[in-house]
Write a protein that holds these residues in place. Structure first.
Motif, short mmCIF file in Angstrom:
data_model
loop_
_atom_site.label_atom_id
_atom_site.label_comp_id
_atom_site.label_asym_id
_atom_site.label_seq_id
_atom_site.Cartn_x
_atom_site.Cartn_y
_atom_site.Cartn_z
N VAL A 60 0.87 -1.18 0.00
CA VAL A 60 0.00 0.00 0.00
C VAL A 60 0.90 1.22 0.00
N ARG A 100 -0.35 1.85 6.05
CA ARG A 100 0.25 0.51 6.16
C ARG A 100 0.19 -0.02 7.59
N ILE A 103 -2.60 -2.49 7.88
CA ILE A 103 -2.72 -3.46 6.79
C ILE A 103 -2.01 -4.77 7.18
N TYR A 105 -0.35 -7.47 5.37
CA TYR A 105 0.14 -7.70 4.00
C TYR A 105 -0.18 -9.11 3.50
N LEU A 108 -3.72 -9.34 2.46
CA LEU A 108 -3.97 -8.59 1.23
C LEU A 108 -3.55 -9.40 0.00
N TYR A 135 -8.12 6.62 4.42
CA TYR A 135 -8.49 5.37 5.10
C TYR A 135 -9.84 4.87 4.59
N ILE A 142 -10.65 -2.18 -0.53
CA ILE A 142 -10.44 -3.54 -0.05
C ILE A 142 -11.73 -4.35 -0.14
N PRO A 157 -7.64 -7.96 5.22
CA PRO A 157 -6.43 -7.13 5.06
C PRO A 157 -6.39 -5.94 6.00
N LEU A 158 -7.54 -5.46 6.45
CA LEU A 158 -7.55 -4.31 7.37
C LEU A 158 -7.54 -4.80 8.80
#
Lengths: 243, 243, 243, 243, 243, 243
Positions: A60, A100, A103, A105, A108, A135, A142, A157-158
């Motif tokens: 990101v 980030r 996140i 990763y 994601l 955000y 997402i 992912p969040l």
């Protein structure tokens, strides 16, 4: 102490979060905090930069920019000058790091999301407004990636939410969410990025005139965590609305 | 908790401050904090940038750079790439702001001082080492300007001293003055710039992995103010020596 | 004719060669010729540029740069100006060619060595000092590559040694190893690069004021070959010392 | 030893010097040495660069460039790449220095002459051909400036003539005026710029493969001075013709 | 109405088309229309840009540039300024589009042809002269590619011919093929690119002073189609000659 | 022939013109033509570029840009790439020329107006939408300058109105105001800029696939003049409203 627009020291400016402002982007938000107006778009692409290929992890990043006449006096375009100024770089990096922080990763997967934050009108707090709006655009992007199965079923992912606000000391008084007129007079200026659970992602305080002591620092941190909590609530309300 | 080099959490690396390292510059310092080695030169010129002319006030600015092989892997030269990276811009701006915090522009008069901070060898904390060394070079340059009568008799352009240190949380433990191996593993990384009287000029904390809470922030600030006080003492000792 | 520092016309300035100055580089030398001080680092990487891949041959190249305040007046950084000046390009190319003259590419194998020559302080002869120092750093880097088995056993990538010196005609007298004050007054200026066996790699003579005749050219070449022989001896002594 | 085009070792290629090729420039020459073809234009403007203002002295400078398809394989345009290569810089500087060697700045007065040397077709020796042609364009431009009274009556800005030629050692034999096929095979390559009275302005010799000894250097210098004398004659003949 | 050079309003300037001017390029033409002189070279390379790989289709593109002293006053080199001006970009794009209008990409196969159009001398109509000359160089380059079997037997990459001319309204009178002195005084300026069968590839009309009405537009289009037909004839004659 | 959005061939998309969208600029318009959305701001500054000083005449110029995610696929920022693309240059120049066609420089006096046209969302016709919107912002900026007495009483810097529209031939049918999906399929594409009295300022027609004949050109010009007349009416209505 009365503020120019009648706010109390710990009061945010009016905030509007307009989701889905652009038809092309996977997530897009026109956010305004008072007269500061930032268009945040999130672009999802499959794949990651070369240095991350094969890791199974996503990326990101963010780019911040200001339209030439977003400000009171027209500024030169960085594309015309042929190089990006230090301030722009610094803010783009801050926004990227802030997002980030929430996140995962791995969850994601090998997807990249770029957040473009273009300031259409500036009146103080453009970088923090950009974080707060980006955000929401990121969350929409997402959700889009999940719907498109770019993100594996069941993966999130969040890992949290993130918002940002500026605080500063003006004429000896700590104030939340400075307008431009307040910002230029501030002795100390601080940008704070918090997660929704009240922890810090970034704390960037700068003495513009007088160095500040520990007590002042604490007062500013108190204001900022309060402001971020208010913004987190507004983000949640915006995201709870059906597009 | 034992650190790789046997230091306690609140202990600085060995510091050496070599004044007068260059024969041309009005102030010059080769500073080393452990294996981090930065050459700081201060260049005095009469006159100020155009936007400041006629104000009767001076200007102080800084440029930071790293030699290509200051690090473990050779980096491309920014002159060859044709543009300055975001990180370099950000650090140059930080150093400039830090030094300006202890400058009385009126007392300096219409003179400009440029601090060049070139990292000859890097092992963590290059930007904070640069601030600490640049202050000493600045003090020498101002003494030179006073001797040359560029600064009016009786005026004191320096209003205080300034030093900087990095702190971070590694494996849950707050540590002072991180080496490179510690820095890459830190969950939170903070650079703090303090004046000699213990107030803050800059506080820049970033969550690299996990967001940090208020208690951790306080522990880091305690470490940093202690470290800066130690550095202020070393600066004073260096400046008290006759060149 | 007395020179400003009391040297005879055919005398070098004091030379020091400090090997292993940097902890990261595979070879590193801080060389000083009088007040000219150049940091030369050699960086070894496996592989070669694209145009040379699959050839079985290595590559050696160099980059020269000057710190902004290496000189009496501060110069702009080339990274800030966004482009490398003609002089820098020219010198980088000269250093690279000089070193490649003593390299057996086949013996080096597909490895690349980059020599960074950063002038920390300038007082005439920076390019020739860089060549002389870079050779020593290159020799150390090749020894490292041999120890690491990057170079095949029994192969000798270095086919000889190389050193360089400036000569010039000042007030009608040919002089060896010009200081800055001599250099600016020279009618003719020549840089000569020789191998250890006394042959020429580069001869670059320029009439700064009056064109020069064959007799003057011969006198300069005599001085230069003598100076290079002295430097070759100093290089050998430095390399014979155990690090 | 037979050369590919049947020349003897000390023989120039056929040279043509076409004066007045462009209608706009104050001096313009299309020069060809064999298949190398360079358009040299001289542009006169009143006034000098800022750093020379008020000195009463003029300035002469040069810019060299190659059309993308002047060579066997198309090269990228430097305007498209956004920066000038090291080779171009180096040659432009060489041409400028060579011409300035025969200029009396005081006699020229505060006028600037820019020599543009654009290689339309390349077959070895482009930089030396450019010097030889640019001298003729410069002479025409100065005559123009004298006719226009930009140069004071009775002043002679040109103090002599200048020409250049390349020499090299191919298969052990020293040769004059190398074609491209010879140039790429040369062990040593040297460019020599001489004044009409046989003195040296520039001597730039480079060992491409083997270092060269003093005897070889002398043989090359003999060839080059002979070639330059021939070129000086051709320049004089061209300038003696009425346009 | 008499024109400065005695032409009638619908008359072209004298045109010469010199094929094979360069020895290296696959096609090369020195074209002159009056005093406007453009060197057009066509470079053929096997393969296509990345975005077109595997399509089985070729590509044709163009780059336009002006020598610094092609014009009455010397212009800065774009390579020195470090960026290409808007006018240059615009013209390069126009030339490329014009030539692609008569290319059958499939028949060309995965080959790329770059047309370099360098204006050696300018006197109005440089972009249209470039198109007209570049077509001839392109035709020669395609013939070369066919002879070399880069183009499959029986395929005809050229689907027609293309030529261009400028027209304009000067003092109320529509004129064909403007010289510089006419061009600067024109109220309306139009560049028209036509195929050999009289259809339009580009029509670019601009009101320099007064907007123009439909009737004036029609008069200009009539002139332009006549001029392009004349040029098409000259192109055919040039190509019919054996090189 | 039915168009994707149900329009007739000669019908514009829905147009909205939002004046005063920005609080800082002297004139600002958010214009949308269908899904194409452009923010046009007009910035007035006293004084003119150097080359126009002392002429008593003003200057109007424009800069066009597209946000990275204005389009379906994210494009790189030109500020990040470090240079402005040919397309951007070309469009900025077109917009500037179009607006200058209705400016009386003398009446404007030595003031400069810069029109920034930033495409926030793109769906075909961005350059023509920019012209149409920029005219309205320009009119507001001039009214502001008149109110501020920057323009002398009684002078009318605007000599007319200007609007622009795209037309094209899709599947053999001439269409007005192409959407993106139509634009990419068009055989011929034309942008036409007209004054309010129906005359032409710019006509830019390009054959994307097949060259077009005179009859097709006439049909396109008919459509375009009709469309521009409709836009002129909408501009007038927008400007007649009190802000």
């Amino acid at each position: 102490m009365t503020r120019i627009d009648g706010r109390t020291p710990e009061q945010l400016r009016p905030v509007t979060i307009h989701r889905g402002w652009s038809k092309h982007a996977e997530g897009s938000v026109l956010i305004s905090c008072g007269d500061t107006r930032v268009l945040c778009t999130a672009s999802v692409t499959e794949g990651v930069p070369r240095w991350r290929k094969g890791s199974g992890e996503g990326w990101v990043t963010a780019e911040y920019s200001m339209l030439p006449r977003a400000t009171n006096t027209r500024g030169d375009r960085e594309s015309v000058r042929g190089k990006i100024g230090g301030r722009t770089h610094e803010i783009s990096r801050l926004i990227g790091r802030s997002l980030r922080a929430v996140i995962d990763y791995k969850a994601l997967g090998e997807n990249t999301i770029v957040l473009d934050c273009d300031v259409l009108q500036a009146d103080g707090g453009t970088r923090t407004t950009a974080v707060t709006g980006a955000y929401v655009a990121l969350a929409d992007a997402i959700a889009w990636a999940q719907a498109k199965k770019l993100v594996k079923a069941g993966r999130k992912p969040l890992t949290g939410t993130v918002a940002a606000v500026s605080v500063g000391i003006v004429d000896g008084t700590p104030l939340l969410d400075l307008r431009y007129e307040e910002d230029v007079r501030a002795e100390t200026d601080m940008n704070v990025v918090c997660t929704g659970d009240g922890r810090f992602v970034e704390v960037q305080g700068t003495a513009e005139a007088e160095p500040f002591d520990r007590k002042e620092l604490n007062a500013l941190l108190d204001l900022a965590t309060g402001g971020c909590a208010d913004l987190a609530l507004l983000q949640r309300q915006a995201l709870d609305t059906t597009l």
